[in-house]
Design an enzyme around this catalytic site. Structure first.
Site, PDB file in Angstrom:
ATOM      1  N   GLU A 109      32.688   0.331 -47.945  1.00 15.95           N
ATOM      2  CA  GLU A 109      31.615   0.760 -46.754  1.00 15.95           C
ATOM      3  C   GLU A 109      30.156   0.194 -46.858  1.00 15.95           C
ATOM      4  O   GLU A 109      29.154   0.952 -46.933  1.00 15.95           O
ATOM      5  CB  GLU A 109      31.654   2.080 -46.317  1.00 15.95           C
ATOM      6  N   ASN A 159      36.286  -3.017 -48.619  1.00 13.81           N
ATOM      7  CA  ASN A 159      36.978  -1.964 -47.804  1.00 13.81           C
ATOM      8  C   ASN A 159      35.964  -1.540 -46.609  1.00 13.81           C
ATOM      9  O   ASN A 159      34.740  -1.023 -47.101  1.00 13.81           O
ATOM     10  CB  ASN A 159      37.627  -1.080 -48.437  1.00 13.81           C
ATOM     11  N   HIS A 161      40.620   3.418 -38.871  1.00 13.26           N
ATOM     12  CA  HIS A 161      40.708   4.636 -38.394  1.00 13.26           C
ATOM     13  C   HIS A 161      40.522   4.376 -36.659  1.00 13.26           C
ATOM     14  O   HIS A 161      39.234   4.042 -36.246  1.00 13.26           O
ATOM     15  CB  HIS A 161      39.442   5.184 -38.881  1.00 13.26           C
ATOM     16  N   GLU A 201      43.823   2.363 -44.304  1.00  9.43           N
ATOM     17  CA  GLU A 201      43.643   3.892 -43.930  1.00  9.43           C
ATOM     18  C   GLU A 201      43.803   4.032 -42.588  1.00  9.43           C
ATOM     19  O   GLU A 201      43.435   4.798 -41.909  1.00  9.43           O
ATOM     20  CB  GLU A 201      42.078   4.260 -44.332  1.00  9.43           C
ATOM     21  N   ASP A 210      44.972   5.204 -39.248  1.00  6.24           N
ATOM     22  CA  ASP A 210      45.372   6.570 -38.541  1.00  6.24           C
ATOM     23  C   ASP A 210      44.685   6.509 -37.059  1.00  6.24           C
ATOM     24  O   ASP A 210      43.715   5.529 -36.708  1.00  6.24           O
ATOM     25  CB  ASP A 210      44.919   8.403 -39.019  1.00  6.24           C
TER      26      ASP A 210
END
Ligand code: 9MR
Length: 373
Positions: A184, A225, A261, A290, A292
């Site tokens: 990030e 990432n 996400h 990641e 979701d």
């Protein structure tokens, strides 16, 4: 709320109005007709063959299927442990490889929780993704306070970062197949994030981090990432340009991690495959790191169908990309998730419900993995 969470929510709010318009179109496009693989088909004398797990199916596609692991749940919850072992071929520490956990006091390392996860992975034939070496969040207080009160100057901070990366990568040498080296580091507009790293060390900290990590374990694949980099946008393009520049300089940047996400109130990022493809052409590996897909609770069949469609779309884009060798969900059961604590009124973002029952999203992943290609 920490700044990453705030950042995620800010980013989410910023695209809200545009996304609301795009949602209907996105839903229709991202939901191709599908046929389940022999559901209810019985083998032998009336005994149904046990359904293949996600990892069984993923093996045949030469892709790793991973999950973030909550190590407290792993230690305390047998059903969680069994499902982690059964369904996944890769694990990521949700928190226990982060700086505040592994070096709570300067120079005192505590690898115990992370080592436990690595042991679990070994016992179950799973690979381990490393997350994460450099972030602006979950830093130990001794570090952030030292920088704030001036007792740690820029020269010292660079040394601390070098020692941290070297110590952590060496500790897990040979046991981690992909490391999220920098996490990030860009803002939504494609400018570098105004973190203590940028403020104190300037932009060269990124190349340094990759070089130090590579020296400590030349076998691990080194990733950048981030979230909100699914589609082709200012932020993902900043990563693309950075990767191109660093690789031209011989810096060992080897992968791009797309967190994914998602939230069903927004349109599915239909240009995900195109985005992954451009990193692929640069010679980088890619990964969904990641995944979701959250929603406002309670769920209903339509919301769950849309969620399933989004999971399917994420996996399909990865499977369509040669260098996309791992697909990781950020937790797999609604029993344990960071989402409800961060996004008010939202949750149910995972592929199993809180009682470990398969949701439509789980079936969608199975179907996608089982497809002939
Ligand atoms: O899931 C993690 C949660 O348990 C932590 O409290 C949180 C702290 O910021 O970090 C979560 O994981 C984040 C990951 O490390 C980086 N990308 C965003 C994830 C969700 O916030």
């Amino acid at each position: 709320m920490n700044s990453s969470r705030t950042g995620l929510r800010r980013a989410a709010l910023a695209v809200l109005s545009a996304a609301l318009v795009a949602t209907a179109a996105g839903t229709a496009q991202a939901h191709p007709g599908k046929v389940g693989p022999g559901k209810g088909h019985h083998h032998g004398k009336g005994h149904p063959k046990p359904a293949a797990s996600l990892r069984d199916l993923a093996d045949r596609r030469h892709v790793l299927i991973g999950t973030a692991v909550d190590t407290t749940a792993l230690a305390e919850d047998g059903a969680y442990r069994a499902a982690t072992a059964r369904e996944f071929s890769s694990v990521t520490a949700e928190n226990v490889m982060k700086w505040e956990v592994v070096e709570p006091e300067r120079g005192r390392y505590d690898w115990s929780a992370a080592d436990e996860l690595v042991r679990f992975a070994r016992a179950h034939g799973q690979q381990v993704r490393g997350h994460t070496l450099l972030w602006h969040n979950q830093l130990p207080a001794w570090l952030t306070e030292g920088v704030a009160d001036g007792s740690i100057d820029a020269k010292e901070l660079r040394k601390i970062l070098r020692e941290h990366i070297t110590a952590e990568v060496k500790h897990f040498k040979g046991k981690i197949y992909q490391w999220d080296v920098v996490n990030e580091v860009f803002e939504e507009d494609g400018s570098l994030r105004d973190s203590i790293w940028l403020q104190q060390l300037g932009p060269s900290y990124i190349a340094d981090a990759f070089r130090w990590a590579h020296r400590a374990d030349p076998g691990a694949k080194l990733f950048m990432n981030d979230y909100n980099v699914e589609g082709v946008n200012a932020k993902s393009t900043a990563y693309y340009e950075l990767a191109k520049k660093l690789r031209a300089q011989g810096v060992p940047v080897q992968g791009m991690g797309v967190q994914a996400h998602l939230d069903i109130q927004y349109g599915f990022p239909t240009d995900l495959a195109a985005n992954l493809a451009r990193f692929d052409r640069l010679g980088l590996r890619t990964a969904i790191t990641e995944a979701d897909v959250r929603m406002f609770t309670p769920s209903d069949p339509a919301k769950l169908a849309r969620q399933a469609s989004d999971y399917r779309g994420l996996l399909a884009a990865c499977l369509a990309t040669k260098g996309c060798t791992s697909f990781t969900v950020w937790g797999f059961t609604d029993k344990y998730s960071w989402v409800p604590g961060t996004f008010e009124g939202e949750g149910e973002a995972n592929i199993l419900d809180a009682d470990f029952r398969h949701k439509p999203a789980y079936e969608a992943l199975r179907e996608e993995l089982a497809k002939r290609h």
